[in-house]
Design a protein around this motif. Structure first.
Motif, PDB file in Angstrom:
ATOM      1  N   THR A 206       0.850  -1.193   0.000  1.00  0.00           N
ATOM      2  CA  THR A 206       0.000   0.000   0.000  1.00  0.00           C
ATOM      3  C   THR A 206       0.884   1.241   0.000  1.00  0.00           C
ATOM      4  O   THR A 206       1.747   1.399   0.871  1.00  0.00           O
ATOM      5  N   ILE A 207       0.668   2.114  -0.987  1.00  0.00           N
ATOM      6  CA  ILE A 207       1.437   3.364  -1.080  1.00  0.00           C
ATOM      7  C   ILE A 207       0.531   4.509  -0.636  1.00  0.00           C
ATOM      8  O   ILE A 207      -0.495   4.791  -1.265  1.00  0.00           O
ATOM      9  N   GLU A 208       0.883   5.144   0.471  1.00  0.00           N
ATOM     10  CA  GLU A 208       0.077   6.237   0.987  1.00  0.00           C
ATOM     11  C   GLU A 208       0.399   7.538   0.261  1.00  0.00           C
ATOM     12  O   GLU A 208       1.427   7.661  -0.412  1.00  0.00           O
ATOM     13  N   GLU A 209      -0.477   8.512   0.409  1.00  0.00           N
ATOM     14  CA  GLU A 209      -0.284   9.807  -0.274  1.00  0.00           C
ATOM     15  C   GLU A 209       0.997  10.501   0.167  1.00  0.00           C
ATOM     16  O   GLU A 209       1.623  11.229  -0.599  1.00  0.00           O
ATOM     17  N   SER A 210       1.408  10.240   1.389  1.00  0.00           N
ATOM     18  CA  SER A 210       2.635  10.850   1.917  1.00  0.00           C
ATOM     19  C   SER A 210       3.898  10.236   1.321  1.00  0.00           C
ATOM     20  O   SER A 210       4.994  10.774   1.479  1.00  0.00           O
ATOM     21  N   GLY A 211       3.745   9.091   0.642  1.00  0.00           N
ATOM     22  CA  GLY A 211       4.905   8.372   0.123  1.00  0.00           C
ATOM     23  C   GLY A 211       5.290   7.172   0.971  1.00  0.00           C
ATOM     24  O   GLY A 211       6.092   6.335   0.552  1.00  0.00           O
ATOM     25  N   VAL A 212       4.726   7.090   2.183  1.00  0.00           N
ATOM     26  CA  VAL A 212       4.964   5.936   3.052  1.00  0.00           C
ATOM     27  C   VAL A 212       4.450   4.670   2.370  1.00  0.00           C
ATOM     28  O   VAL A 212       3.382   4.678   1.748  1.00  0.00           O
ATOM     29  N   VAL A 213       5.211   3.604   2.475  1.00  0.00           N
ATOM     30  CA  VAL A 213       4.802   2.323   1.888  1.00  0.00           C
ATOM     31  C   VAL A 213       4.619   1.301   3.002  1.00  0.00           C
ATOM     32  O   VAL A 213       5.464   1.180   3.896  1.00  0.00           O
ATOM     33  N   ARG A 214       3.514   0.578   2.945  1.00  0.00           N
ATOM     34  CA  ARG A 214       3.208  -0.469   3.919  1.00  0.00           C
ATOM     35  C   ARG A 214       3.193  -1.811   3.188  1.00  0.00           C
ATOM     36  O   ARG A 214       2.424  -1.995   2.240  1.00  0.00           O
ATOM     37  N   ILE A 215       4.056  -2.718   3.609  1.00  0.00           N
ATOM     38  CA  ILE A 215       4.125  -4.052   3.000  1.00  0.00           C
ATOM     39  C   ILE A 215       3.588  -5.047   4.021  1.00  0.00           C
ATOM     40  O   ILE A 215       4.197  -5.264   5.073  1.00  0.00           O
ATOM     41  N   LYS A 216       2.454  -5.639   3.708  1.00  0.00           N
ATOM     42  CA  LYS A 216       1.798  -6.544   4.655  1.00  0.00           C
ATOM     43  C   LYS A 216       1.814  -7.981   4.132  1.00  0.00           C
ATOM     44  O   LYS A 216       1.322  -8.281   3.047  1.00  0.00           O
ATOM     45  N   HIS A 217       2.400  -8.867   4.938  1.00  0.00           N
ATOM     46  CA  HIS A 217       2.384 -10.308   4.661  1.00  0.00           C
ATOM     47  C   HIS A 217       1.307 -10.955   5.529  1.00  0.00           C
ATOM     48  O   HIS A 217       1.196 -10.635   6.719  1.00  0.00           O
ATOM     49  N   THR A 218       0.543 -11.879   4.967  1.00  0.00           N
ATOM     50  CA  THR A 218      -0.392 -12.673   5.760  1.00  0.00           C
ATOM     51  C   THR A 218      -0.224 -14.149   5.402  1.00  0.00           C
ATOM     52  O   THR A 218       0.001 -14.495   4.243  1.00  0.00           O
ATOM     53  N   LYS A 219      -0.318 -14.995   6.421  1.00  0.00           N
ATOM     54  CA  LYS A 219      -0.264 -16.445   6.236  1.00  0.00           C
ATOM     55  C   LYS A 219      -1.185 -17.107   7.250  1.00  0.00           C
ATOM     56  O   LYS A 219      -1.292 -16.642   8.390  1.00  0.00           O
ATOM     57  N   ALA A 220      -1.825 -18.186   6.817  1.00  0.00           N
ATOM     58  CA  ALA A 220      -2.645 -18.966   7.737  1.00  0.00           C
ATOM     59  C   ALA A 220      -1.827 -20.121   8.290  1.00  0.00           C
ATOM     60  O   ALA A 220      -1.035 -20.733   7.577  1.00  0.00           O
ATOM     61  N   GLN A 221      -2.019 -20.393   9.580  1.00  0.00           N
ATOM     62  CA  GLN A 221      -1.356 -21.505  10.246  1.00  0.00           C
ATOM     63  C   GLN A 221      -2.399 -22.464  10.800  1.00  0.00           C
ATOM     64  O   GLN A 221      -3.483 -22.037  11.226  1.00  0.00           O
ATOM     65  N   VAL A 222      -2.077 -23.756  10.780  1.00  0.00           N
ATOM     66  CA  VAL A 222      -2.962 -24.758  11.361  1.00  0.00           C
ATOM     67  C   VAL A 222      -2.151 -25.645  12.295  1.00  0.00           C
ATOM     68  O   VAL A 222      -0.942 -25.809  12.121  1.00  0.00           O
ATOM     69  N   SER A 223      -2.821 -26.207  13.288  1.00  0.00           N
ATOM     70  CA  SER A 223      -2.143 -27.120  14.203  1.00  0.00           C
ATOM     71  C   SER A 223      -1.880 -28.450  13.513  1.00  0.00           C
ATOM     72  O   SER A 223      -2.569 -28.820  12.554  1.00  0.00           O
ATOM     73  N   THR A 224      -0.874 -29.157  13.995  1.00  0.00           N
ATOM     74  CA  THR A 224      -0.551 -30.478  13.445  1.00  0.00           C
ATOM     75  C   THR A 224      -0.496 -31.472  14.603  1.00  0.00           C
ATOM     76  O   THR A 224       0.571 -31.822  15.090  1.00  0.00           O
ATOM     77  N   ASP A 225      -1.656 -31.891  15.044  1.00  0.00           N
ATOM     78  CA  ASP A 225      -1.745 -32.852  16.135  1.00  0.00           C
ATOM     79  C   ASP A 225      -1.427 -34.249  15.625  1.00  0.00           C
ATOM     80  O   ASP A 225      -2.010 -34.708  14.639  1.00  0.00           O
ATOM     81  N   LEU A 226      -0.531 -34.927  16.305  1.00  0.00           N
ATOM     82  CA  LEU A 226      -0.144 -36.266  15.884  1.00  0.00           C
ATOM     83  C   LEU A 226      -1.290 -37.260  16.054  1.00  0.00           C
ATOM     84  O   LEU A 226      -1.362 -38.272  15.351  1.00  0.00           O
TER      85      LEU A 226
END
Length: 284
Positions: A206-226
């Motif tokens: 996301t590039i804001e009007e001020s020139g600031v840039v926001r880089i957002k990573h998202t990931k989903a995690q799940v449990s791994t029950d044996l």
């Protein structure tokens, strides 16, 4: 599941005021990557292994270190072909979001994915003219290759192309080297077996009007029950890297968790314990 390439972990972290420790020999402990692969260790160039605790304590410092490297020493060339089809670029104008680049299916060849991703970042951060200048050079550099990672690395290596520094700095945040350090505080806090939910990694610039840039990573995690084939809980974690208005420095980094969900069969006591462990990251 997105695994980590070897170039993500080959750099040795510098010692900071005695806070860096290393484990070797029988004392080294396996580190589970966000890809959920037990036994894949963060091996440094010395052959030693960096402890999870150190990564947890210094995750912001480690991301800052990636930011300061030359782009040729960051695994952008391997990750952009993989994540480029799931990249969104938006520009804020008069408090409204305008889409510069939308995610597309991953059926495109690597060349097209790279052109779209790098072109979208270039247009959003610098402008259309710079995109139009850069894309023909990039296209020629990647033509004729199935695996475009190495020609893309050579493209970044060519100083005569004179890629805008703002574009390079944003690209250095769009790869797993900028993501790995932020995973470990979550992993060590939860003290449960978790892994990536396949194909959920997304990046939004996301590039804001001020020139600031926001880089957002998202990931989903799940449990791994044996003992259970189905995940007993899941959540989404976010890392947001925010630059200054000149895109020369990182001004802030935010790490959070949302959408924490439990299967109905999970005892309330265990749910409470997991929530408590993740309380520092949970969004209100």
């Amino acid at each position: 599941m997105v695994g980590f390439c070897c170039c993500c972990i080959k750099k040795k972290t510098k010692k900071r005021n005695g806070s860096f420790t290393e484990l070797s020999g029988n004392n080294s402990s396996a580190i589970t990557s966000p890809g959920g692969r037990e036994g894949r260790q963060s091996t440094m160039s010395s052959g030693k292994v960096q402890s999870i605790e150190v990564l947890s304590g210094n995750w912001k410092d480690l991301i800052e270190e990636v930011w300061k490297r030359d782009i040729r020493d960051v695994c952008v060339h391997t990750d952009i072909p993989r994540i480029g089809s799931k990249l969104t670029v938006v520009k804020i104008i008069d408090d409204k979001e305008f889409i510069v680049l939308e995610p597309e299916g991953s059926n495109h060849e690597g060349k097209v994915i790279c052109e779209r991703a790098i072109g979208g970042i270039c247009e959003g951060v610098v402008g259309v003219e710079e995109k139009l200048r850069l894309l023909p050079i990039l296209s020629e550099a990647l033509t004729g290759f199935g695996d475009v990672s190495q020609p893309l690395k050579e493209f970044f290596r060519n100083k005569e192309i004179n890629i805008n520094p703002k574009v390079l700095n944003v690209l250095k945040c769009c790869n797993q080297q900028a993501l790995i350090p932020a995973y470990y505080p979550i992993k060590t806090s939860i003290a449960e077996n978790i892994k990536d939910s396949r194909g959920t990694w997304r990046v939004k610039v996301t590039i804001e009007e001020s020139g600031v840039v926001r880089i957002k990573h998202t990931k989903a995690q799940v449990s791994t029950d044996l003992t259970n084939s189905e995940p007993s809980f899941s959540f989404i974690w976010e890392l947001e890297i925010i630059t200054d208005s000149k895109v020369e420095n990182i001004s802030e980094m935010l790490l959070s968790i949302s959408n924490l969900k439990f299967e109905s069969s999970i005892p309330l006591s265990r749910q409470t314990k997991i929530r408590d462990r993740l309380s520092n990251f949970l969004k209100d």
